[in-house]
Design an enzyme around this catalytic site. Structure first.
Site, mmCIF file in Angstrom:
data_model
loop_
_atom_site.group_PDB
_atom_site.id
_atom_site.type_symbol
_atom_site.label_atom_id
_atom_site.label_comp_id
_atom_site.label_asym_id
_atom_site.label_seq_id
_atom_site.Cartn_x
_atom_site.Cartn_y
_atom_site.Cartn_z
ATOM 1 N N GLY A 46 5.230 -5.496 -0.830
ATOM 2 C CA GLY A 46 3.965 -5.733 -0.296
ATOM 3 C C GLY A 46 3.486 -4.175 0.195
ATOM 4 O O GLY A 46 4.002 -3.447 0.388
ATOM 5 N N GLN A 51 -2.055 1.499 4.643
ATOM 6 C CA GLN A 51 -0.886 2.288 4.459
ATOM 7 C C GLN A 51 -1.156 3.224 3.442
ATOM 8 O O GLN A 51 -0.497 4.181 3.556
ATOM 9 C CB GLN A 51 0.165 1.385 3.922
ATOM 10 N N CYS A 92 9.720 -1.599 5.782
ATOM 11 C CA CYS A 92 8.338 -1.426 5.566
ATOM 12 C C CYS A 92 8.155 -0.106 4.868
ATOM 13 O O CYS A 92 9.048 0.871 5.176
ATOM 14 C CB CYS A 92 7.452 -1.096 7.185
ATOM 15 N N LEU A 93 7.437 0.129 3.906
ATOM 16 C CA LEU A 93 6.953 1.434 3.082
ATOM 17 C C LEU A 93 6.542 2.556 4.091
ATOM 18 O O LEU A 93 7.146 3.717 3.809
ATOM 19 C CB LEU A 93 6.101 1.423 1.950
ATOM 20 N N HIS A 134 3.164 -9.873 7.664
ATOM 21 C CA HIS A 134 3.693 -8.452 7.685
ATOM 22 C C HIS A 134 2.517 -7.546 7.229
ATOM 23 O O HIS A 134 2.141 -6.380 8.128
ATOM 24 C CB HIS A 134 4.937 -8.016 6.931
ATOM 25 N N GLU A 135 1.849 -7.852 6.150
ATOM 26 C CA GLU A 135 0.813 -6.900 5.518
ATOM 27 C C GLU A 135 -0.506 -7.076 6.312
ATOM 28 O O GLU A 135 -1.171 -6.294 6.583
ATOM 29 C CB GLU A 135 0.601 -7.183 3.943
ATOM 30 N N HIS A 138 -0.708 -4.924 9.339
ATOM 31 C CA HIS A 138 -1.335 -3.701 8.985
ATOM 32 C C HIS A 138 -2.535 -3.609 8.891
ATOM 33 O O HIS A 138 -3.163 -2.760 9.688
ATOM 34 C CB HIS A 138 -0.874 -3.371 7.477
#
Length: 169
Positions: A46, A51, A92-93, A134-135, A138
């Protein structure tokens, strides 16, 4: 398509709140495709536009085993379906190399627009529910590290800051 740079914690730009998308045009459709390419390359499941330093309400994800089922959501709105909760070891990225157990609603109603501006309305559960929550966090300036103790969060912040300065953690 193009690979985009992913912001890393504790970058302050990750704390911005994304603005709603008012019109899905070719530029936003291209951004979504670039985000998918970036997510697959990273590799991740994701990615939120914030991000990649684009403060718009857009998330892409693919929770399929084969990585062949990309999903694109503009202006996602989530509503828990019931009181049930799941815990998942999240990464997480934007917080590379760290994973922590996070508890979230097990099932959520997802309302969003796809890349053709078609309204979507469905119930997500399992990994899909976790990933989209989660996304969407963000998009609201929140990271998974906000769910853990301040001591752990500070340790992660210090290690990543050291890495960003070119020193091994």
């Amino acid at each position: 398509m193009a690979l985009l740079s992913i912001l890393e914690y504790p970058d302050h730009r990750l704390r911005k709140k994304a603005k709603p998308v008012t019109h899905i045009d070719a530029a936003l459709q291209q951004l979504a495709q670039d985000m998918l390419e970036t997510m697959y390359q990273a590799p991740g499941i994701g990615l939120a536009a914030i991000q990649v330093n684009r403060p718009v309400r857009l998330v892409v994800l693919d929770v399929s085993e084969e990585k062949n089922t990309p999903q694109i959501f503009f202006n996602p709105l989530l509503t828990p379906v019931d009181e049930s909760r799941n815990s998942y070891d999240e990464g997480c990225l934007s917080v590379p190399g760290f994973y922590e157990l996070v508890e979230r609603p097990a099932r959520v109603r997802v309302q969003a627009l796809n890349e053709q501006a078609i309204a979507l309305d469905f119930i997500a559960d399992g990994l899909l529910a976790t990933c989209i929550q989660h996304e969407v966090d963000h998009l609201n300036g929140k990271l998974f590290v906000d769910y853990i103790s301040s001591l752990k969060r500070e340790r992660i912040r210090k290690k990543l800051e050291k890495q960003h300065k070119g020193h091994p953690a």
